[in-house]
Design an enzyme around this catalytic site. Structure first.
Site, mmCIF file in Angstrom:
data_model
loop_
_atom_site.group_PDB
_atom_site.id
_atom_site.type_symbol
_atom_site.label_atom_id
_atom_site.label_comp_id
_atom_site.label_asym_id
_atom_site.label_seq_id
_atom_site.Cartn_x
_atom_site.Cartn_y
_atom_site.Cartn_z
ATOM 1 N N GLN A 1 0.834 -1.202 0.000
ATOM 2 C CA GLN A 1 0.000 0.000 0.000
ATOM 3 C C GLN A 1 0.868 1.251 0.000
ATOM 4 O O GLN A 1 0.349 2.368 -0.063
ATOM 5 C CB GLN A 1 -0.908 -0.003 1.237
ATOM 6 C CG GLN A 1 -1.836 -1.202 1.307
ATOM 7 C CD GLN A 1 -2.560 -1.295 2.636
ATOM 8 O OE1 GLN A 1 -3.617 -0.700 2.818
ATOM 9 N NE2 GLN A 1 -1.985 -2.033 3.570
ATOM 10 N N HIS B 1 -1.293 1.450 -4.499
ATOM 11 C CA HIS B 1 -1.615 2.882 -4.548
ATOM 12 C C HIS B 1 -0.634 3.673 -5.415
ATOM 13 O O HIS B 1 -0.577 4.894 -5.316
ATOM 14 C CB HIS B 1 -1.642 3.460 -3.130
ATOM 15 C CG HIS B 1 -2.697 2.833 -2.262
ATOM 16 N ND1 HIS B 1 -2.535 2.626 -0.906
ATOM 17 C CD2 HIS B 1 -3.925 2.362 -2.575
ATOM 18 C CE1 HIS B 1 -3.622 2.052 -0.416
ATOM 19 N NE2 HIS B 1 -4.481 1.885 -1.414
ATOM 20 N N CYS C 1 0.564 12.881 -16.780
ATOM 21 C CA CYS C 1 -0.327 13.981 -17.158
ATOM 22 C C CYS C 1 -1.769 13.496 -17.127
ATOM 23 O O CYS C 1 -2.095 12.456 -17.705
ATOM 24 C CB CYS C 1 0.032 14.485 -18.551
ATOM 25 S SG CYS C 1 -1.145 15.714 -19.204
ATOM 26 N N CYS D 1 2.385 19.867 -18.316
ATOM 27 C CA CYS D 1 2.878 18.778 -19.161
ATOM 28 C C CYS D 1 3.592 19.368 -20.382
ATOM 29 O O CYS D 1 3.058 20.254 -21.058
ATOM 30 C CB CYS D 1 1.711 17.899 -19.602
ATOM 31 S SG CYS D 1 2.158 16.635 -20.831
ATOM 32 N N GLY E 1 2.857 -4.493 8.901
ATOM 33 C CA GLY E 1 2.972 -3.042 9.033
ATOM 34 C C GLY E 1 1.778 -2.264 8.546
ATOM 35 O O GLY E 1 1.932 -1.191 7.960
ATOM 36 N N GLY F 1 0.204 -2.175 17.269
ATOM 37 C CA GLY F 1 -1.096 -1.562 17.475
ATOM 38 C C GLY F 1 -2.212 -2.371 16.844
ATOM 39 O O GLY F 1 -1.976 -3.312 16.074
#
Length: 315
Positions: free
Chosen positions: A144, A162, A170, A221, A261, A289
């Site tokens: 990710q 991602h 562009c 661009c 992670g 966590g």
């Protein structure tokens, strides 16, 4: 699936001789943005060892927590993440597309943060996963993160869910360029512009005031004059259906899932854990966590990725 085990982490970890890993190079961790946690208990190491040993085609999903040990802050970590350190929030996709002022602010901050962000190197956890890929243990890696650290580590069987900040494209004509090339263009357009960063944020960002960014020039661009955007999925945007389908296919070929992670708060990644649960694949979570998977994961360990993963022997 074997029952969930959540073991205490209160004892100092002892490296059993058979769990020492000599074939993976180590990298010194940078713990400035890593939440405090206890060393892994030997029993936790044994649990993860059993999980990995039983996996023949491992599907791995990584999040920002694997890169914090390379000195890159994340958003959500308690006490050290961006949300804990400031009231700043990442740019939204619609705002970037709609507002020239928002793009100017984004690119000015990115321009200042880029030299440091692009210099970060993979840590031991990245190198371990690359080693598992070489051994044939890791079937597919989905990250990710947009920091290119898995690529720098040499991972090849990988999807950047991602995108990656090292690429720019562009929005009009789709022409792609490297982020390092764009940095040179920024420098040429802004020869006298200087700004001192007031802090570092995730994803190559730096903290600047509105006054600092006011005179920053943003190039268009070179081919069509369109808007340049990093090749990443901003908050509020969606991952392409083609990429999602591709990752689902890799998951369908796998026999287990490791999340390393990530709290899996973002649905774009969480959906694959839900799919793994539906397929009744064993799921292990390694994250400091709580996560959205804690109630259905087969194994949840609260340790640093770069501390625990090197203790696991993969064959």
């Amino acid at each position: 699936m074997f029952p969930a085990r959540r073991l205490p982490g209160g004892c100092r970890a002892i490296r059993p001789h058979h769990l020492r890993h000599h074939s993976v190079p180590s990298a010194s961790p940078n713990l400035a943005f890593v939440p405090a946690c206890l060393p892994p208990h030997p029993a936790e190491v044994e649990e993860m060892q059993r999980f990995i040993s039983n996996s023949k085609k491992l599907f791995v999903m990584t999040g920002a927590g694997i890169s914090t040990e390379s000195g890159i802050p994340d958003y959500r970590s308690e006490g050290v993440g961006l949300y804990a350190r400031s009231d700043r929030r990442p740019i939204q996709h619609a705002e970037f597309v709609r507002s020239a002022t928002a793009r100017q602010r984004y690119w000015a901050r990115n321009f200042v943060g880029w030299p440091q962000f692009s210099s970060h190197q993979p840590n031991t956890a990245h190198l371990v996963l690359r080693h598992w890929e070489k051994l044939g243990k890791l079937h597919w890696l989905v990250t990710q993160n947009v920091d290119a650290l898995h690529t720098k580590a040499g991972s090849q069987r990988m999807t950047e869910l991602h995108g990656c900040t090292h690429r720019v494209f562009c929005l009009t004509c789709g022409d792609q360029t490297s982020r390092s090339e764009l940095q040179e263009h920024f420098e040429a357009l802004n020869p006298g512009w200087k700004a001192e960063a007031l802090g570092v944020a995730p994803d190559g960002d730096a903290f600047l005031t509105d006054e600092q960014v006011r005179n920053f020039q943003v190039p268009a661009c070179r081919k069509c004059g369109g808007i340049l955007k990093p090749d990443v999925t901003f908050f509020g945007d969606t991952v392409s259906r083609e990429k999602v389908d591709f990752v689902h296919q890799r998951l369908a070929e796998s026999d287990s899932m490791l999340v390393a992670g990530s709290s899996m708060q973002v649905y774009s990644g969480y959906r694959f854990a839900l799919a793994a649960r539906e397929k009744q694949l064993p799921i292990a979570v390694l994250n400091i966590g709580p996560t959205r998977l804690d109630h259905f994961a087969s194994l949840k360990l609260n340790s640093r990725c770069g501390e625990l993963l090197p203790l696991i022997v993969a064959h």
